[in-house]
Design a protein around this motif. Structure first.
Motif, short mmCIF file in Angstrom:
data_model
loop_
_atom_site.label_atom_id
_atom_site.label_comp_id
_atom_site.label_asym_id
_atom_site.label_seq_id
_atom_site.Cartn_x
_atom_site.Cartn_y
_atom_site.Cartn_z
N ALA A 14 -10.95 -3.40 7.90
CA ALA A 14 -11.08 -3.22 9.17
C ALA A 14 -12.20 -2.20 9.49
N THR A 15 -13.31 -2.27 9.13
CA THR A 15 -14.37 -1.40 9.41
C THR A 15 -15.81 -2.14 9.73
N ASP A 43 -14.16 -12.58 18.08
CA ASP A 43 -14.18 -12.04 19.49
C ASP A 43 -13.03 -10.93 19.35
N LEU A 44 -13.32 -9.75 18.57
CA LEU A 44 -12.36 -8.80 18.44
C LEU A 44 -12.48 -7.56 19.57
N GLN A 45 -11.07 -7.07 20.07
CA GLN A 45 -11.26 -5.92 20.65
C GLN A 45 -11.02 -4.85 19.74
N PRO A 46 -11.96 -3.71 19.85
CA PRO A 46 -11.92 -2.52 19.10
C PRO A 46 -10.58 -2.02 19.20
N VAL A 47 -9.97 -1.60 18.07
CA VAL A 47 -8.68 -0.59 18.14
C VAL A 47 -8.91 0.59 18.53
N VAL A 48 -8.37 1.30 19.34
CA VAL A 48 -8.55 2.70 20.02
C VAL A 48 -7.82 3.58 18.82
N GLU A 49 -8.83 4.39 18.30
CA GLU A 49 -8.14 5.48 17.12
C GLU A 49 -7.87 6.64 17.73
N ASP A 50 -6.56 6.52 18.48
CA ASP A 50 -6.10 7.74 19.43
C ASP A 50 -4.81 8.37 18.81
N GLY A 51 -4.34 8.03 17.48
CA GLY A 51 -3.34 8.67 16.92
C GLY A 51 -3.73 10.07 16.51
N GLN A 52 -2.28 10.85 16.22
CA GLN A 52 -2.40 12.26 15.95
C GLN A 52 -2.79 12.71 14.50
N THR A 53 -2.64 11.60 13.78
CA THR A 53 -2.93 11.75 12.23
C THR A 53 -3.72 10.80 11.70
N LEU A 54 -3.97 10.99 10.60
CA LEU A 54 -5.12 9.80 9.89
C LEU A 54 -4.23 8.68 9.49
N GLU A 56 -1.48 7.50 11.11
CA GLU A 56 -1.41 6.89 12.42
C GLU A 56 -2.53 5.99 12.62
N ASN A 57 -3.70 6.47 12.55
CA ASN A 57 -4.80 5.86 12.94
C ASN A 57 -5.08 4.54 11.83
N ALA A 58 -5.05 4.78 10.73
CA ALA A 58 -4.98 3.53 9.49
C ALA A 58 -3.87 2.62 9.69
N ARG A 59 -2.73 3.00 10.04
CA ARG A 59 -1.90 2.04 10.53
C ARG A 59 -2.35 1.03 11.94
N LYS A 60 -2.41 1.71 12.85
CA LYS A 60 -3.08 1.22 13.99
C LYS A 60 -4.08 0.09 13.60
N LYS A 61 -5.11 0.27 13.02
CA LYS A 61 -6.49 -0.38 12.75
C LYS A 61 -6.06 -1.60 12.05
N ALA A 62 -5.00 -1.19 10.71
CA ALA A 62 -4.61 -2.40 10.05
C ALA A 62 -3.72 -3.49 10.97
N SER A 63 -2.91 -3.06 11.71
CA SER A 63 -2.01 -3.53 12.46
C SER A 63 -2.82 -4.48 13.81
N GLY A 64 -3.66 -3.64 14.37
CA GLY A 64 -4.39 -4.14 15.35
C GLY A 64 -5.42 -5.54 15.15
N GLN A 70 -5.16 -12.65 12.84
CA GLN A 70 -3.81 -13.35 12.05
C GLN A 70 -4.30 -13.57 10.79
N ARG A 71 -4.83 -12.60 10.15
CA ARG A 71 -5.32 -12.66 8.66
C ARG A 71 -4.68 -11.05 8.23
N TRP A 72 -4.63 -11.17 6.71
CA TRP A 72 -4.30 -9.88 6.18
C TRP A 72 -5.51 -8.82 6.12
N VAL A 73 -5.06 -7.71 6.80
CA VAL A 73 -6.31 -6.57 6.92
C VAL A 73 -5.84 -5.47 6.06
N ILE A 74 -6.96 -4.72 5.53
CA ILE A 74 -6.64 -3.38 4.99
C ILE A 74 -7.60 -2.47 5.81
N ALA A 75 -6.93 -1.21 6.13
CA ALA A 75 -7.69 -0.45 7.00
C ALA A 75 -7.65 1.04 6.31
#
Length: 204
Positions: A14-15, A43-54, A56-64, A70-75
């Motif tokens: 996810a980068t 057609d991907l919507q960018p995941v907003v990296e607004d977490g308070q910690t690194l 949180e942002n890694a989790r948000k990007k991987a999940s988003g 609908q595939r396995w993602v590493i962020a």
């Protein structure tokens, strides 16, 4: 291996940063899985990296991105934490000089902020968090790593990216940007995070 992880047959990174894709492809080889960049035709919507910690942002990007594709993602989310700057730039490492700043602008601002800091007060560390999410967006496994060092006074080295050229490795007189890919994988934060994730994966 957990039943859930056994369903994973590839990982999408996810980068949009080609350096990270290449580095993670190399680092994750022990998993024996194809490691692929984000598909250009999606057609991907960018995941907003607004977490308070690194983390949180890694989790948000991987999940988003996992939910969208609908595939396995590493962020990953990586930050530089400088003691003399109270841990800055930290979670804002990619946006230190502003939300639309280039990496050159971020680097210039860091050098400016460190101008008057004495040599014995320039300790810093890179921190990296890696998260893998399943196609439904649930985070399945994580890894973390760090690399300790200090901030140099001018950029040195032709390899790496970001702040690597001013990051002098602990106990060494060379920067991360003076190391080739193989040595960076051994010494760097992303390599340590990848080994942490691989160990957790293989033990699950």
């Amino acid at each position: 291996m957990s039943p859930r992880l056994s369903e994973c047959h590839e990982l999408i990174v996810a980068t949009s940063n080609p350096h990270k894709v290449r580095e993670l492809t190399r680092l994750l080889q022990p998993l024996g899985l194809p490691v692929l960049p984000l598909p250009q035709d999606a057609d991907l919507q960018p995941v907003v990296e607004d977490g308070q910690t690194l983390l949180e942002n890694a989790r948000k990007k991987a999940s988003g991105y996992a939910r969208q594709l609908q595939r396995w993602v590493i962020a990953d989310d990586t930050g530089l934490e400088v003691d003399a700057l109270a841990g800055a730039p930290g979670v804002r490492s990619a946006r230190y000089a502003g939300d639309d700043a280039s990496m050159a602008m971020n680097l210039a601002l860091l050098i400016e902020h460190m101008l008057d800091v004495p040599d014995d007060k320039r300790a810093a560390r890179f921190v990296c968090h890696l998260c893998v999410a399943a196609p439904d967006g649930s985070v399945i496994i994580e890894g973390a790593g760090e690399c300790r060092g200090r901030i140099g006074r001018q950029p040195i080295g032709e390899f790496g990216f970001g702040y690597d050229s001013v990051f002098l490795l602990a106990g060494k007189d060379h920067t991360l940007a003076e190391l080739d890919e193989e040595h960076t994988a051994q010494a760097g934060h992303r390599g340590n995070a990848a080994r942490s994730l691989i160990a957790a994966w293989q033990a699950s």
